[in-house]
Write a protein that holds these residues in place. Structure first.
Motif, PDB file in Angstrom:
ATOM      1  N   LEU A   1      -8.207 -11.353  -6.360  1.00  0.00           N
ATOM      2  CA  LEU A   1      -9.161 -10.462  -7.010  1.00  0.00           C
ATOM      3  C   LEU A   1      -8.460  -9.420  -7.868  1.00  0.00           C
ATOM      4  N   MET A   2      -7.547  -8.673  -7.256  1.00  0.00           N
ATOM      5  CA  MET A   2      -6.867  -7.614  -7.990  1.00  0.00           C
ATOM      6  C   MET A   2      -5.556  -7.292  -7.296  1.00  0.00           C
ATOM      7  N   ARG A   3      -4.701  -6.551  -8.023  1.00  0.00           N
ATOM      8  CA  ARG A   3      -3.461  -6.060  -7.432  1.00  0.00           C
ATOM      9  C   ARG A   3      -3.113  -4.721  -8.055  1.00  0.00           C
ATOM     10  N   ILE A   4      -2.327  -3.955  -7.308  1.00  0.00           N
ATOM     11  CA  ILE A   4      -1.779  -2.696  -7.804  1.00  0.00           C
ATOM     12  C   ILE A   4      -0.271  -2.768  -7.602  1.00  0.00           C
ATOM     13  N   GLN A   5       0.475  -2.616  -8.692  1.00  0.00           N
ATOM     14  CA  GLN A   5       1.926  -2.633  -8.640  1.00  0.00           C
ATOM     15  C   GLN A   5       2.436  -1.205  -8.800  1.00  0.00           C
TER      16      GLN A   5
ATOM     17  N   ALA B   1      13.174  -2.455  -0.080  1.00  0.00           N
ATOM     18  CA  ALA B   1      14.149  -2.216   0.989  1.00  0.00           C
ATOM     19  C   ALA B   1      14.134  -0.765   1.476  1.00  0.00           C
ATOM     20  N   ALA B   2      13.674   0.161   0.630  1.00  0.00           N
ATOM     21  CA  ALA B   2      13.595   1.573   1.009  1.00  0.00           C
ATOM     22  C   ALA B   2      12.285   1.907   1.717  1.00  0.00           C
ATOM     23  N   GLY B   3      11.413   0.908   1.907  1.00  0.00           N
ATOM     24  CA  GLY B   3      10.144   1.126   2.587  1.00  0.00           C
ATOM     25  C   GLY B   3       9.040   1.643   1.697  1.00  0.00           C
ATOM     26  N   ARG B   4       9.243   1.573   0.390  1.00  0.00           N
ATOM     27  CA  ARG B   4       8.215   2.033  -0.550  1.00  0.00           C
ATOM     28  C   ARG B   4       7.272   0.887  -0.888  1.00  0.00           C
ATOM     29  N   LEU B   5       5.998   1.216  -0.985  1.00  0.00           N
ATOM     30  CA  LEU B   5       4.994   0.224  -1.336  1.00  0.00           C
ATOM     31  C   LEU B   5       5.246  -0.287  -2.748  1.00  0.00           C
ATOM     32  N   GLN B   6       5.421  -1.594  -2.896  1.00  0.00           N
ATOM     33  CA  GLN B   6       5.651  -2.196  -4.204  1.00  0.00           C
ATOM     34  C   GLN B   6       4.380  -2.792  -4.792  1.00  0.00           C
ATOM     35  N   GLU B   7       3.582  -3.443  -3.923  1.00  0.00           N
ATOM     36  CA  GLU B   7       2.414  -4.144  -4.439  1.00  0.00           C
ATOM     37  C   GLU B   7       1.339  -4.242  -3.366  1.00  0.00           C
ATOM     38  N   GLU B   8       0.091  -4.067  -3.798  1.00  0.00           N
ATOM     39  CA  GLU B   8      -1.091  -4.308  -2.982  1.00  0.00           C
ATOM     40  C   GLU B   8      -1.861  -5.435  -3.660  1.00  0.00           C
ATOM     41  N   VAL B   9      -2.232  -6.451  -2.908  1.00  0.00           N
ATOM     42  CA  VAL B   9      -2.981  -7.568  -3.473  1.00  0.00           C
ATOM     43  C   VAL B   9      -4.253  -7.762  -2.665  1.00  0.00           C
ATOM     44  N   ALA B  10      -5.382  -7.855  -3.354  1.00  0.00           N
ATOM     45  CA  ALA B  10      -6.671  -8.100  -2.725  1.00  0.00           C
ATOM     46  C   ALA B  10      -7.116  -9.516  -3.046  1.00  0.00           C
ATOM     47  N   ALA B  11      -7.596 -10.202  -2.003  1.00  0.00           N
ATOM     48  CA  ALA B  11      -8.119 -11.562  -2.170  1.00  0.00           C
ATOM     49  C   ALA B  11      -9.393 -11.697  -1.360  1.00  0.00           C
ATOM     50  N   ASP B  12     -10.273 -12.569  -1.814  1.00  0.00           N
ATOM     51  CA  ASP B  12     -11.496 -12.868  -1.080  1.00  0.00           C
ATOM     52  C   ASP B  12     -11.101 -13.498   0.254  1.00  0.00           C
ATOM     53  N   SER B  13     -11.579 -12.941   1.356  1.00  0.00           N
ATOM     54  CA  SER B  13     -11.159 -13.444   2.666  1.00  0.00           C
ATOM     55  C   SER B  13     -11.770 -14.793   3.004  1.00  0.00           C
TER      56      SER B  13
ATOM     57  N   LEU C   1       6.665   8.228  -6.889  1.00  0.00           N
ATOM     58  CA  LEU C   1       5.813   7.245  -7.558  1.00  0.00           C
ATOM     59  C   LEU C   1       5.722   7.585  -9.040  1.00  0.00           C
ATOM     60  N   GLN C   2       6.160   6.659  -9.883  1.00  0.00           N
ATOM     61  CA  GLN C   2       6.145   6.882 -11.322  1.00  0.00           C
ATOM     62  C   GLN C   2       4.917   6.252 -11.969  1.00  0.00           C
ATOM     63  N   GLU C   3       4.589   5.027 -11.549  1.00  0.00           N
ATOM     64  CA  GLU C   3       3.467   4.319 -12.165  1.00  0.00           C
ATOM     65  C   GLU C   3       2.763   3.454 -11.133  1.00  0.00           C
ATOM     66  N   ALA C   4       1.450   3.414 -11.226  1.00  0.00           N
ATOM     67  CA  ALA C   4       0.625   2.479 -10.464  1.00  0.00           C
ATOM     68  C   ALA C   4      -0.197   1.702 -11.483  1.00  0.00           C
ATOM     69  N   LEU C   5       0.020   0.397 -11.536  1.00  0.00           N
ATOM     70  CA  LEU C   5      -0.646  -0.468 -12.505  1.00  0.00           C
ATOM     71  C   LEU C   5      -1.657  -1.348 -11.776  1.00  0.00           C
ATOM     72  N   THR C   6      -2.934  -1.193 -12.121  1.00  0.00           N
ATOM     73  CA  THR C   6      -3.998  -2.003 -11.533  1.00  0.00           C
ATOM     74  C   THR C   6      -4.308  -3.159 -12.460  1.00  0.00           C
ATOM     75  N   GLN C   7      -4.321  -4.364 -11.892  1.00  0.00           N
ATOM     76  CA  GLN C   7      -4.607  -5.568 -12.664  1.00  0.00           C
ATOM     77  C   GLN C   7      -5.652  -6.401 -11.930  1.00  0.00           C
ATOM     78  N   TYR C   8      -6.442  -7.134 -12.700  1.00  0.00           N
ATOM     79  CA  TYR C   8      -7.445  -8.041 -12.147  1.00  0.00           C
ATOM     80  C   TYR C   8      -7.082  -9.471 -12.486  1.00  0.00           C
ATOM     81  N   TRP C   9      -7.455 -10.380 -11.613  1.00  0.00           N
ATOM     82  CA  TRP C   9      -7.200 -11.805 -11.771  1.00  0.00           C
ATOM     83  C   TRP C   9      -8.402 -12.452 -12.436  1.00  0.00           C
TER      84      TRP C   9
END
Length: 86
Positions: free
Chosen positions: A36-40, A18-30, A49-57
């Motif tokens: 494929l992956m996400r960054i929370q 709600a504050a306009g801060r990026l919460q999550e980026e998700v990548a998928a095969d188009s 920004l306190q933490e950026a967590l990269t995860q793979y599917w």
């Protein structure tokens, strides 16, 4: 790109709070829509920004790959950034 064809076509989607801060980026095969992956992103109470967590599917669940942890001083200036791999 020797053949003139684009490789690894990817769609990126972004979610904001709600504050306009990026919460999550998700990548998928188009082509297939396969995840494929996400960054929370998580933030401090003052909005840095306190933490950026990269995860793979892996086809059934997300698994941690890397995280970045930020530390700030009392003036909200970045004093330390720590990278960790899973």
């Amino acid at each position: 790109r020797d053949s003139g064809a684009w490789i690894e076509p990817t769609n990126l989607t972004y979610t904001y709070d709600a504050a306009g801060r990026l919460q999550e980026e998700v990548a998928a095969d188009s082509a297939t829509g396969e995840l494929l992956m996400r960054i929370q992103h998580t933030y401090t109470a003052t909005g840095q920004l306190q933490e950026a967590l990269t995860q793979y599917w892996d086809g059934s669940q997300w698994f941690d790959a890397q995280r970045t942890l930020n530390t700030y001083d009392n003036r909200q200036q970045l004093t330390e950034q720590r990278e960790q791999s899973a």
